[in-house]
Write an enzyme that holds these catalytic residues in place. Structure first.
Site, PDB file in Angstrom:
ATOM      1  N   TYR A  93       0.888  -1.148   0.131  1.00  0.00           N
ATOM      2  CA  TYR A  93      -0.034   0.003   0.209  1.00  0.00           C
ATOM      3  C   TYR A  93       0.745   1.298   0.030  1.00  0.00           C
ATOM      4  CZ  TYR A  93      -3.661  -3.058   1.616  1.00  0.00           C
ATOM      5  OH  TYR A  93      -4.802  -3.976   1.668  1.00  0.00           O
ATOM      6  N   HIS A  94       0.517   2.307  -0.614  1.00  0.00           N
ATOM      7  CA  HIS A  94       0.696   3.765  -0.534  1.00  0.00           C
ATOM      8  C   HIS A  94      -0.005   4.446   0.505  1.00  0.00           C
ATOM      9  CE1 HIS A  94       3.312   2.840  -4.274  1.00  0.00           C
ATOM     10  NE2 HIS A  94       2.151   2.319  -4.584  1.00  0.00           N
ATOM     11  N   ALA A  95       0.911   5.263   1.129  1.00  0.00           N
ATOM     12  CA  ALA A  95      -0.046   5.874   2.160  1.00  0.00           C
ATOM     13  C   ALA A  95      -0.841   7.005   1.376  1.00  0.00           C
ATOM     14  CB  ALA A  95       1.068   6.618   3.264  1.00  0.00           C
TER      15      ALA A  95
END
Length: 153
Positions: A90-92
């Site tokens: 995941y990307h923040a």
């Protein structure tokens, strides 16, 4: 076994400032598998990936499952293995999400409320996760943000 990701997780993590010192580390709580939805989808995804890897033609090319191993069968073991041995893709996003309300950090033109001349143009302004890579959405956002910054809109 290859990676698989829950594309629309419902659990939310958090970042918390620990000090007035800007160099102080943040407290980061990822909260992976923190909702019933994420645990249900995550275990179903794991089982489906196992099923795919047990199907020809790829099954002929696999000698053995190395991680987490064939002994991992029930839901809690799958979740524990994911938390202990997995990795995050995941990307923040959403740490300063844009929105229409005065409590939202950034407005629809990517201006930080309460700070003149400051805009944020990165994934932190996205209020919800997209189901896929963030490269194209952030390029589109930057393209749209360029016009008001350059004064052409």
């Amino acid at each position: 076994m290859g990676p698989g990701y829950i594309l629309r997780p419902t659990a939310e993590g958090g970042l918390h400032i620990t000090s007035a010192d800007p160099d102080a580390p943040l407290t980061i709580t990822p909260n992976h598998y923190g909702s019933d939805h994420d645990r249900t989808v995550g275990t179903a995804l794991f089982r489906r990936m196992r099923q795919l890897f047990e199907t020809e033609p790829i099954a002929d090319r696999i000698t053995a499952e190395t991680l987490p191993g064939r002994g991992v069968r029930d839901d809690q073991d799958i979740i524990d293995a994911g938390l202990d041995q997995g990795r995050c893709g995941y990307h923040a996003i959403g740490t300063c999400a844009m929105g229409p309300d005065e409590d939202d950090v950034v407005d629809g033109r990517l201006r930080v409320r309460g700070i003149e001349g400051l805009r944020v143009v990165d994934c932190s302004v996205m209020p919800t996760m997209v189901s896929g890579n963030l490269n194209a959405p952030i390029m589109a956002m930057a393209w749209r943000a360029a016009d008001p910054v350059l004064g052409t809109v």
